[in-house]
Design a protein around this motif. Structure first.
Motif, mmCIF file in Angstrom:
data_model
loop_
_atom_site.group_PDB
_atom_site.id
_atom_site.type_symbol
_atom_site.label_atom_id
_atom_site.label_comp_id
_atom_site.label_asym_id
_atom_site.label_seq_id
_atom_site.Cartn_x
_atom_site.Cartn_y
_atom_site.Cartn_z
ATOM 1 N N ASP A 179 0.864 -1.174 0.000
ATOM 2 C CA ASP A 179 0.000 0.000 0.000
ATOM 3 C C ASP A 179 0.906 1.231 0.000
ATOM 4 O O ASP A 179 2.101 1.136 0.297
ATOM 5 C CB ASP A 179 -0.904 0.013 1.234
ATOM 6 C CG ASP A 179 -1.909 -1.127 1.200
ATOM 7 O OD1 ASP A 179 -2.545 -1.318 0.150
ATOM 8 O OD2 ASP A 179 -2.043 -1.823 2.215
ATOM 9 N N TYR A 180 0.349 2.375 -0.335
ATOM 10 C CA TYR A 180 1.175 3.578 -0.359
ATOM 11 C C TYR A 180 1.847 3.772 0.997
ATOM 12 O O TYR A 180 1.201 3.768 2.044
ATOM 13 C CB TYR A 180 0.342 4.803 -0.719
ATOM 14 C CG TYR A 180 0.125 4.935 -2.210
ATOM 15 C CD1 TYR A 180 1.173 5.287 -3.053
ATOM 16 C CD2 TYR A 180 -1.116 4.679 -2.778
ATOM 17 C CE1 TYR A 180 0.993 5.397 -4.426
ATOM 18 C CE2 TYR A 180 -1.311 4.777 -4.150
ATOM 19 C CZ TYR A 180 -0.248 5.138 -4.973
ATOM 20 O OH TYR A 180 -0.430 5.228 -6.327
ATOM 21 N N ARG B 224 3.975 2.939 -3.917
ATOM 22 C CA ARG B 224 3.380 1.628 -3.711
ATOM 23 C C ARG B 224 3.845 0.695 -4.828
ATOM 24 O O ARG B 224 4.300 1.119 -5.886
ATOM 25 C CB ARG B 224 1.853 1.680 -3.691
ATOM 26 C CG ARG B 224 1.216 2.080 -5.001
ATOM 27 C CD ARG B 224 -0.278 1.847 -4.992
ATOM 28 N NE ARG B 224 -0.613 0.431 -4.979
ATOM 29 C CZ ARG B 224 -1.828 -0.046 -5.230
ATOM 30 N NH1 ARG B 224 -2.830 0.787 -5.473
ATOM 31 N NH2 ARG B 224 -2.057 -1.337 -5.211
#
Length: 310
Positions: free
Chosen positions: A48-49, A143
Motif C-alpha cells: 500500500d502507499y 506503492r
C-alpha cells in the motif's frame, strides 16, 4: 506482456492517471510475493502507499536533467516489522497529490527498505518539476511492486535486453539476477541504445558484467562524434574512427549506427537453438513500439508472451 508505458523516461502533461497510455492499468499487474519475502514471514511495506524519505540526490554524469534518487522507508509512519520486496524488472508507483508515475528501481535493499531510481526530467513535466525541487529528508509516497516479468533460473534462456538511455538503469538488476546465480545457464545479450558515449549510463557496471562467460553487450551510438576534422565534417564518427577505438575499454563493443533488424539478427545468429528466447525492452513507449517492430521482422521467432516491456 507488460502494458506499454514510459517508466523513468519522463513525464506526461495529464494528471488524471499515470499518463503513460497503458492498454491495461499497470496497477493490475501485481506479482506474487518472492520466495525471499515468503521465507521472511514479514509483510511487504510497499503493498500500500507508504512514506519514503529522500536520503540522497545527485545529477548523474554532470547532467542536471538526469537525477539519481535514493529513498529509504520512513520509519514511524507504519509498523517496522516488514521488508521491501521489489523484484527485478518491476515498478513502483509514485503519488504526489493527483499525479501518478511509475518508476523502475535499479537497486533495492530488502532489509533496510531502501531503493534507488534514475529519472530523466522533462521540461514542463509536472512530476519532473516536483522531483527537481526535492530536498533531502522530503517524504514521498510509493506503492508496488508492479510488473509481470519473472525469471525462472531452472529454465535456460537467451535473454535479449534492449535498453534506451536512462532506462538502462532498471535492466541492471535483471542482469545481476542471472549472473549472481552460478546454477543459471541462461545467456544475456545486453543492447544499449544511447545518443553517444556521454549518455551511456552505468558503463562501469556493464564492463563488470562483461567478465562473465554468459554475458555480452553492445552499445549503439548513432551520434558519437570526436574532435577530429573528418568526424566533425561528417557530423559523427565512423565505425573505424581511431579516437572511438581508443575510448573503448576491454571487451567493450560499440556501433556508430541505430539498432535495426539486421543487427538483431547478427546478435542472435549464434543462439543455441535449445535456449528459450526472451526479449526485454526498456525505454519510453515510442522506443518500445519501434523495437517491437524490429523484433517482429527478425528472422528468429519470439512468442508475444515472451516479450516484456519495462
Amino acid at each position: 506482456m507488460e502494458p506499454s508505458h514510459s517508466s523513468d523516461q519522463g513525464d506526461s502533461l495529464e494528471s488524471e492517471c499515470c499518463g503513460n497510455g497503458c492498454a491495461n492499468c499497470i496497477l493490475d499487474n501485481k506479482p506474487k510475493p518472492s520466495r525471499r519475502a515468503q521465507l521472511s514471514g514479514q509483510p511487504n511495506v510497499i503493498l500500500d502507499y507508504a512514506d519514503f524519505r529522500l536520503v540522497h540526490k545527485e545529477a548523474l554524469m554532470g547532467d542536471d536533467k538526469v537525477l539519481l534518487l535514493h529513498f529509504a522507508y520512513a520509519v514511524g509512519s507504519d509498523k517496522d516489522d516488514c521488508i521491501l520486496d521489489i523484484p527485478p524488472g518491476h515498478h513502483v508507483m509514485l503519488r504526489i497529490g493527483s499525479l501518478l508515475r511509475p518508476y523502475s528501481p535499479f537497486w533495492t535493499d530488502f532489509v533496510r527498505k531502501e531503493f534507488k531510481i534514475l529519472v530523466k526530467l522533462v521540461l514542463d513535466g509536472p512530476m519532473s518539476q516536483h522531483l527537481a525541487d526535492l530536498h533531502i529528508d522530503d517524504v514521498l509516497q510509493f506503492r508496488g511492486p508492479i510488473g509481470s516479468y519473472l525469471h525462472d533460473a531452472k529454465i535456460a534462456k537467451y535473454i535479449i535486453i534492449i535498453a534506451q538511455g536512462v532506462a538502462t538503469a532498471p535492466t541492471i538488476p535483471l542482469v545481476e539476477e542471472v549472473l549472481d546465480n552460478e546454477d543459471d545457464m541462461s545467456r544475456i545479450c545486453h543492447i544499449v541504445c544511447a545518443r553517444d558515449m556521454n549518455h551511456v549510463y552505468f558503463r562501469d557496471r556493464l564492463l563488470e558484467f562483461a567478465t562473465y562467460w554468459n554475458y555480452q553487450s553492445c552499445l549503439y551510438l548513432p551520434h558519437q562524434q570526436c574532435d577530429t576534422i573528418v568526424c566533425q565534417e561528417k557530423g559523427h564518427c565512423s565505425q573505424d574512427c581511431d579516437e572511438l577505438r581508443k575510448s573503448l575499454r576491454y571487451r567493450e563493443r560499440a556501433k556508430i549506427q541505430r539498432f535495426d533488424v539486421h543487427q538483431l539478427d547478427v546478435h542472435v545468429s549464434s543462439i543455441n537453438k535449445e535456449l528459450l528466447p526472451i526479449i526485454i525492452i526498456a525505454g519510453d513507449s515510442s522506443f518500445q513500439q519501434s523495437i517491437k517492430k524490429i523484433v517482429a521482422a527478425a528472422e528468429f521467432p519470439v512468442f508475444e508472451e515472451n516479450i516484456y516491456l519495462l
